[in-house]
Write a protein that holds these residues in place. Sequence first.
Motif, PDB file in Angstrom:
ATOM      1  N   PHE A 126       0.824  -1.211   0.000  1.00 42.48           N
ATOM      2  CA  PHE A 126       0.000   0.000   0.000  1.00 42.48           C
ATOM      3  C   PHE A 126       0.860   1.264   0.000  1.00 42.48           C
ATOM      4  N   GLN A 127       2.046   1.185   0.567  1.00 42.01           N
ATOM      5  CA  GLN A 127       2.936   2.345   0.541  1.00 42.01           C
ATOM      6  C   GLN A 127       3.301   2.704  -0.897  1.00 42.01           C
ATOM      7  N   GLU A 128       3.498   1.701  -1.738  1.00 41.99           N
ATOM      8  CA  GLU A 128       3.782   1.955  -3.152  1.00 41.99           C
ATOM      9  C   GLU A 128       2.618   2.661  -3.839  1.00 41.99           C
ATOM     10  N   ALA A 129       1.396   2.416  -3.324  1.00 41.57           N
ATOM     11  CA  ALA A 129       0.209   3.067  -3.883  1.00 41.57           C
ATOM     12  C   ALA A 129      -0.065   4.417  -3.222  1.00 41.57           C
ATOM     13  N   GLY A 130       0.811   4.836  -2.300  1.00 41.65           N
ATOM     14  CA  GLY A 130       0.649   6.121  -1.635  1.00 41.65           C
ATOM     15  C   GLY A 130      -0.367   6.110  -0.510  1.00 41.65           C
ATOM     16  N   ILE A 131      -0.595   4.923   0.097  1.00 42.96           N
ATOM     17  CA  ILE A 131      -1.590   4.782   1.161  1.00 42.96           C
ATOM     18  C   ILE A 131      -0.917   4.163   2.380  1.00 42.96           C
ATOM     19  N   ASP A 132      -1.143   4.745   3.541  1.00 42.16           N
ATOM     20  CA  ASP A 132      -0.612   4.179   4.788  1.00 42.16           C
ATOM     21  C   ASP A 132      -1.531   3.061   5.280  1.00 42.16           C
ATOM     22  N   PHE A 133      -0.919   1.927   5.634  1.00 36.39           N
ATOM     23  CA  PHE A 133      -1.654   0.761   6.125  1.00 36.39           C
ATOM     24  C   PHE A 133      -1.097   0.396   7.486  1.00 36.39           C
ATOM     25  N   ASP A 134      -1.993   0.107   8.445  1.00 34.14           N
ATOM     26  CA  ASP A 134      -1.522  -0.445   9.721  1.00 34.14           C
ATOM     27  C   ASP A 134      -2.612  -1.297  10.351  1.00 34.14           C
ATOM     28  N   ALA A 135      -2.221  -2.036  11.389  1.00 34.16           N
ATOM     29  CA  ALA A 135      -3.119  -2.996  12.028  1.00 34.16           C
ATOM     30  C   ALA A 135      -2.922  -2.951  13.539  1.00 34.16           C
ATOM     31  N   PRO A 136      -3.424  -1.911  14.210  1.00 34.71           N
ATOM     32  CA  PRO A 136      -3.258  -1.821  15.666  1.00 34.71           C
ATOM     33  C   PRO A 136      -4.062  -2.867  16.424  1.00 34.71           C
ATOM     34  N   ASN A 137      -5.068  -3.440  15.782  1.00 33.41           N
ATOM     35  CA  ASN A 137      -5.848  -4.530  16.373  1.00 33.41           C
ATOM     36  C   ASN A 137      -5.777  -5.719  15.417  1.00 33.41           C
ATOM     37  N   PRO A 138      -5.555  -6.935  15.895  1.00 28.99           N
ATOM     38  CA  PRO A 138      -5.405  -8.075  14.979  1.00 28.99           C
ATOM     39  C   PRO A 138      -6.580  -8.281  14.039  1.00 28.99           C
ATOM     40  N   GLN A 139      -7.786  -7.890  14.445  1.00 28.10           N
ATOM     41  CA  GLN A 139      -8.964  -8.125  13.619  1.00 28.10           C
ATOM     42  C   GLN A 139      -9.471  -6.878  12.901  1.00 28.10           C
ATOM     43  N   ARG A 140      -8.863  -5.728  13.197  1.00 24.20           N
ATOM     44  CA  ARG A 140      -9.303  -4.479  12.571  1.00 24.20           C
ATOM     45  C   ARG A 140      -8.088  -3.789  11.968  1.00 24.20           C
ATOM     46  N   TRP A 141      -8.042  -3.768  10.627  1.00 20.70           N
ATOM     47  CA  TRP A 141      -6.925  -3.188   9.894  1.00 20.70           C
ATOM     48  C   TRP A 141      -7.394  -1.916   9.188  1.00 20.70           C
ATOM     49  N   TYR A 142      -6.458  -0.994   8.933  1.00 22.04           N
ATOM     50  CA  TYR A 142      -6.837   0.353   8.503  1.00 22.04           C
ATOM     51  C   TYR A 142      -5.995   0.865   7.338  1.00 22.04           C
ATOM     52  N   LEU A 143      -6.654   1.693   6.510  1.00 20.13           N
ATOM     53  CA  LEU A 143      -5.986   2.485   5.495  1.00 20.13           C
ATOM     54  C   LEU A 143      -6.271   3.957   5.770  1.00 20.13           C
TER      55      LEU A 143
END
Length: 302
Positions: free
Chosen positions: A112-129
């Motif tokens: 996603f960084q290559e697409a210019g979007i920040d991705f993270d997963a602070p909760n194992p079941q809830r991931w975010y862009l």
Amino acid sequence: MIRVLLPDARRWPALDAPLSRVLGKADHDGPHANPWLAEMFGLPAAGQWPSAALTRLVDAPEAAEHNRRWLRADPAWIKADINGGKLLAVGETMPMSREDVDAFLPVLAAFFQEAGIDFDAPNPQRWYLALDSAAELPEFHGPTEALGDEAFEHLNFSTAHRRWKTLMSEAQILLHQHPHNAVRAARGLPPVNSLWFWGQGTLPPQRRPALGNIHTRDAALAGLGTHHGLNVLELRELPAQLEADALYDLRGIAPSDIARRLPAWLGAAAIQMLFEDRAAITVHRGQRHRIWRRPLQVRPST
């Protein structure tokens, strides 16, 4: 007044005679649960709520960015069939651990960084862009709408949204090829072979609803309460007594358990019971003289 959010009345067991008489004498003209929540917290009455922004307040409060636009990109399992594939697990219905996140996160974050979007997963079941405010998105459907259905019936990618179809397809390839899915299979766990995009938006304007404590296990409602400055407490079990002016979210609890506890609650104070599928029921002491009212009948759950 105490307010209680309840599951669909259609799922309730048959009520015993004393309880059905009490509820039959009550007022049956309040709102359904979701319109009430929307009005109370300044959310749209129709359409989806900004669930990603709300749950992120719970999952990453130390990194809250109140003006940021968020999209959930939850781990999902789509099982292939002749029509495409069924969505069998996603997000909070997907068994996930921090070990799983540590395995999948580097590959997805780099993609996603290559697409210019920040991705993270602070909760194992809830991931975010984290999205640009001008990003044009399809109408993504929430997991409760799509779970168990053919996934592609809920993925309406028009020509204008080709980028998001490509992002989902390429993420599916990366996940399908990821060696950690073999580890999960050896443990009897379903593969993480897709992402489910949903819940896009920013936080609503802040207001101070006339509520006391909020008791819930729902991350979006917890985020709403936190955003509006209310005290949010995790609902661990059904309480013996209810607090004045509090909101209790019992939507994830078996209706039979709630029905057994209701008689003890109803004598304490005025209670508004907000169902997801029918008008609210408001119970208070002054209704006991309505002897002409018929007992409330609900269809037993099957």
